[in-house]
Design an enzyme around this catalytic site. Sequence first.
Site, short mmCIF file in Angstrom:
data_model
loop_
_atom_site.label_atom_id
_atom_site.label_comp_id
_atom_site.label_asym_id
_atom_site.label_seq_id
_atom_site.Cartn_x
_atom_site.Cartn_y
_atom_site.Cartn_z
N HIS A 289 -2.33 -9.75 13.66
CA HIS A 289 -3.57 -9.93 12.89
C HIS A 289 -3.29 -10.61 11.56
O HIS A 289 -4.01 -11.54 11.17
CB HIS A 289 -4.22 -8.57 12.66
CG HIS A 289 -5.31 -8.61 11.64
ND1 HIS A 289 -6.59 -9.08 11.92
CD2 HIS A 289 -5.32 -8.24 10.32
CE1 HIS A 289 -7.33 -9.00 10.82
NE2 HIS A 289 -6.59 -8.51 9.84
N GLU A 290 -2.24 -10.15 10.86
CA GLU A 290 -1.91 -10.74 9.56
C GLU A 290 -1.53 -12.21 9.71
O GLU A 290 -1.89 -13.04 8.87
CB GLU A 290 -0.78 -9.95 8.90
CG GLU A 290 -1.19 -8.56 8.44
CD GLU A 290 -2.30 -8.59 7.40
OE1 GLU A 290 -2.16 -9.34 6.41
OE2 GLU A 290 -3.30 -7.88 7.59
N GLN B 33 0.83 -1.20 0.00
CA GLN B 33 0.00 0.00 0.00
C GLN B 33 0.87 1.26 0.00
O GLN B 33 2.02 1.23 0.45
CB GLN B 33 -0.95 -0.01 1.20
CG GLN B 33 -0.24 -0.07 2.54
CD GLN B 33 -1.19 -0.38 3.69
OE1 GLN B 33 -2.36 -0.69 3.49
NE2 GLN B 33 -0.69 -0.28 4.91
N LYS C 76 -4.91 -14.27 10.69
CA LYS C 76 -5.90 -14.38 9.63
C LYS C 76 -5.35 -15.06 8.38
O LYS C 76 -6.04 -15.88 7.76
CB LYS C 76 -6.42 -12.99 9.26
CG LYS C 76 -7.55 -13.01 8.24
CD LYS C 76 -8.16 -11.64 8.04
CE LYS C 76 -9.34 -11.70 7.07
NZ LYS C 76 -9.98 -10.37 6.89
N HIS C 77 -4.11 -14.75 8.00
CA HIS C 77 -3.56 -15.24 6.74
C HIS C 77 -2.39 -16.20 6.90
O HIS C 77 -2.31 -17.21 6.22
CB HIS C 77 -3.12 -14.05 5.87
CG HIS C 77 -4.22 -13.06 5.60
ND1 HIS C 77 -5.27 -13.33 4.75
CD2 HIS C 77 -4.42 -11.80 6.08
CE1 HIS C 77 -6.07 -12.28 4.71
NE2 HIS C 77 -5.59 -11.34 5.50
N PHE D 21 -0.75 -5.33 14.45
CA PHE D 21 -0.96 -5.44 13.01
C PHE D 21 -0.38 -6.76 12.49
O PHE D 21 -1.06 -7.53 11.79
CB PHE D 21 -0.32 -4.24 12.34
CG PHE D 21 -0.41 -4.21 10.83
CD1 PHE D 21 -1.45 -4.81 10.15
CD2 PHE D 21 0.56 -3.54 10.10
CE1 PHE D 21 -1.53 -4.77 8.76
CE2 PHE D 21 0.49 -3.48 8.71
CZ PHE D 21 -0.56 -4.10 8.04
N HIS E 207 1.19 -4.67 3.15
CA HIS E 207 -0.07 -4.88 3.85
C HIS E 207 -0.17 -6.33 4.28
O HIS E 207 -0.46 -6.62 5.43
CB HIS E 207 -1.25 -4.50 2.95
CG HIS E 207 -2.58 -4.59 3.65
ND1 HIS E 207 -3.75 -4.18 3.07
CD2 HIS E 207 -2.93 -5.06 4.88
CE1 HIS E 207 -4.75 -4.38 3.92
NE2 HIS E 207 -4.28 -4.92 5.02
#
Length: 239
Positions: free
Chosen positions: A113-114, A33, A117-118, A110, A60
Amino acid sequence: MVRINCAFKLLVAQCLFLLCSSQDFDFFYFVQQWPASYCDSRRSCCYPTTGKPAEDFSIHGLWPNYNSGQWPHDCDREASLEESQISDLKSKMEKDWPTLACPSADGMKFWGHEWSKHGTCSSLRQHAYFEAALNLKHKANLLQRLADAGIRPGKFYTLKELKHAMQEGVGHEPYIECNVDPEGNHQLYQVYLCVDTSGSNIVDCPVFPHGRGCGSRIEFPLFSSDLDSNLSLNWRGEL
């Protein structure tokens, strides 16, 4: 007989665990980004506690996807990010993968979270997952690819010009996502590249995402002192 049955059940459970934790996706989206556009796409943004990020594309995420256009997520809700696993990568992550969320933070939330989730769907361990994304940013080198084509922050360009410059430099077609700033300008916001399941090689995209499209005239905004002033006003207004 009871012991044999228990041993058999344990073996089956282990096999199912290995099967479920094996690779179950077709490719990655590697998403970067542009920080100035991120700040214009939110009500406000805040610089991380480590200081203002450089005027460069930032990571991102690295997101497993299926050729169908669907994607796996939250594959292991118990596997939270352990800071000790990425301690040797933190300085590079602070530079190349900064958080711009408010309130200001150091990035761990951050990144956590990444990962949750991924990353848990990637078949990579924590260190390898984050290292792969850092290596891909260096390999793509988007800001330099654009500069090589005479494209620099502070001006407007067509979608064709931006895509051509990136494709010529990287060797594969990107997907470009735009946002609209308060003045109604379409801005270069996020760039998607596709990566093989090893997380190492940029490849042609089997399918492009369905993100926000771009108009005919796209701003590549400066990450400038004017933005700093606006951020300061927005941040004070939210206190």
